[in-house]
Design an enzyme around this catalytic site. Structure first.
Site, PDB file in Angstrom:
ATOM      1  N   SER A  53       0.848  -1.192   0.000  1.00 51.60           N
ATOM      2  CA  SER A  53       0.000   0.000   0.000  1.00 51.60           C
ATOM      3  C   SER A  53       0.885   1.244   0.000  1.00 51.60           C
ATOM      4  CB  SER A  53      -0.995  -0.010   1.164  1.00 51.60           C
ATOM      5  OG  SER A  53      -0.333  -0.073   2.392  1.00 51.60           O
ATOM      6  N   GLU A  54       2.051   1.192   0.662  1.00 53.58           N
ATOM      7  CA  GLU A  54       2.988   2.303   0.571  1.00 53.58           C
ATOM      8  C   GLU A  54       4.453   1.858   0.618  1.00 53.58           C
ATOM      9  OE1 GLU A  54       0.499   3.161   3.159  1.00 53.58           O
ATOM     10  OE2 GLU A  54      -0.575   4.765   2.122  1.00 53.58           O
ATOM     11  N   THR A  55       5.276   2.608  -0.099  1.00 50.36           N
ATOM     12  CA  THR A  55       6.736   2.478  -0.088  1.00 50.36           C
ATOM     13  C   THR A  55       7.269   3.878   0.177  1.00 50.36           C
ATOM     14  OG1 THR A  55       6.701   0.674  -1.680  1.00 50.36           O
ATOM     15  CG2 THR A  55       8.757   1.948  -1.543  1.00 50.36           C
ATOM     16  N   HIS A  85       0.907   4.882   8.556  1.00 49.76           N
ATOM     17  CA  HIS A  85       1.823   3.757   8.806  1.00 49.76           C
ATOM     18  C   HIS A  85       3.177   3.998   8.154  1.00 49.76           C
ATOM     19  CE1 HIS A  85       1.613   1.319   5.079  1.00 49.76           C
ATOM     20  NE2 HIS A  85       2.405   0.452   5.654  1.00 49.76           N
TER      21      HIS A  85
END
Lengths: 305, 305
Positions: A53-55, A85
């Site tokens: 979902s995120e990097t 997060h």
């Protein structure tokens, strides 16, 4: 052929104290001045490839006298000005990579530079990290049309939604309070053409009885960022931040509670919400709300870019 | 608290010679006899967490006289008996981790043990790795009802589909040949309730003119494994294997061609298909078809389980 550079790489699990039960985050460390900072296109390409979902990319701060580090946050399809997060996981990586780890940083204040400006972080005694919920740029009830699209995507009835609220603090989230936790847990995560345009989440409150046990959560959260091609996000700091401001603000939630998220995906995320009431001269609605959680570093290594 | 073990971890990009343009694969190496082999539940939990179309566990072979290594292949929601890009990526990791890399292994034959039995692999002179397409356990036309569900999920008309075929070689793929490459590239990847029960892909042939350039592909492929909660897989060995057997078998494709996949996701996957005609005594339909590709190791490190 362009020559590649090797960067430190971490993949963490955030909002959990046990690996593989939280929300994964990939962090690429580009603090070394000897290495080129990846360009926007490379960052987006890598975030699309990790499929998380995120990097994030951990970078030197623009002004070291104001921030400890700078972060750029990418979903598989776009850059985000802020996200929860990734903020906790990137701070954890910063501490691990430059300051000997979270144990050494207990009680420390950290300032993160990101797309919404400077974000304050605090390392708690238990090693968890919390950030102050950023101000909401949009609140108020959600347009009925959007509520109906979300209901359809989740396969629930409009009557199951008992309240709605925009909670935009960077990502364009809106929140729906559902009638109970069972309805939250049973909601489907299958996007449709219309829901692919929105980013929404739901909250349901546990009954007073269910909240008895020591480990119990106050509410169950689920987040569906369909607009960024993610069917469901396991555990979501930014959405929890918005929901906390909304629920505490309307007097539905206490000033300190734990939210559970990720159950429907086999995870066991725990988000700790805490309103800082230490400055009693501050109007209640103005007091900072901290969003915190534990994190675990699962993968350590290097990445070639 | 259970104590954790540290395993070598690789994240590769398969079916590409440039990082971040192929299909990512996470490989956890559990060859060291001093480390416990993760159990089924741990493997599934980690594959759910990496959020990649596949994560593999590289294990010692059951019988070292028959196979070089054993692999277990997991999607985020289930174990697969066989899959293409995990086979190439795991073999690459095996060579890297135990034999000094792919350069040292040129011309080498490797035998992989997996859920469908033993799979033969060959390391080509250019460092690419190919496997023999496993036999198809189901062929023949696809039930009309399933074709319609796939058309609806892709937002295309039934008339755009010019042929259909089951190509099950482990994963339950069916293939639709679309009228042209444009229709393939424009297809939507948005699942619906019904398409979440199927795993399908499409192929369209480039025109003879488009195939002129040296780098040109013969066909464009897309794969939609909705049944395993993946909207679209960037590049798909098992599906390409089935499609190759189908297209070469019906005389539509030549005995050697390159398939392009991933364009619609911003990738640039290249799958090399080659029928081995060296043994002319073998009936044409019985001759082995090799599916190959290059791969790049992007992340190297360790994982805690």
């Amino acid at each position: 052929m362009t020559s590649l550079s090797t960067y430190p790489f971490y993949q963490l699990d955030v909002f959990t104290d046990k690996g593989y039960l939280g929300n994964p985050l990939a962090v690429i460390v580009a603090l070394d001045p000897a290495l080129p900072i990846p360009n926007d296109e490379q960052m987006q390409k890598i975030a699309n490839w990790t499929n998380l979902s995120e990097t994030t990319f951990l970078l030197p701060p623009t002004d070291p006298s104001k921030a400890d580090y700078k972060v750029r946050i990418y979903t598989p399809v776009e850059e985000l000005p802020f996200a929860g997060h990734p903020t906790i996981g990137t701070c954890r990586t910063f501490l691990e990579h430059t300051q000997g780890g979270v144990q050494q940083a207990k009680g420390k204040k950290i300032v993160q530079e990101c797309g919404v400006g400077l974000v304050n972080l605090l390392v708690a005694e238990d090693g968890s990290i919390a950030f102050t919920a950023p101000p909401l740029s949009k609140t108020g009830p959600v347009e009925e049309e959007k509520v109906l699209v979300a209901c359809k995507a989740m396969g629930i009835a409009r009557e199951d939604v008992i309240d709605t609220q925009w909670v935009i603090n960077g990502p364009h989230w809106f929140a729906l309070q559902l009638k109970d936790v069972t309805t939250v847990l049973n909601a489907s995560r299958i996007p449709n053409q219309e829901s692919k345009k929105i980013k929404f989440g739901v909250v349901g409150l546990y009954s007073p009885q269910e909240r008895q046990s020591a480990d119990a959560a106050f509410c169950e959260i689920r987040a569906f960022p369909h607009s960024v091609n993610v069917d469901e996000d396991p555990v979501t700091g930014s959405f929890n931040a918005g929901v906390a401001q909304w629920l505490i603000g309307k007097g539905v939630a206490p000033a300190h509670y734990v939210a559970s998220q990720g159950q429907a995906m086999g995870r066991r995320g725990r988000v700790v919400v805490h309103r800082d009431d230490s400055d009693l001269t501050l109007e209640v609605s103005k007091r900072p709300i901290w969003i915190g959680g534990e994190s675990v570093i699962c993968v350590r290594g290097t990445i070639q870019i």
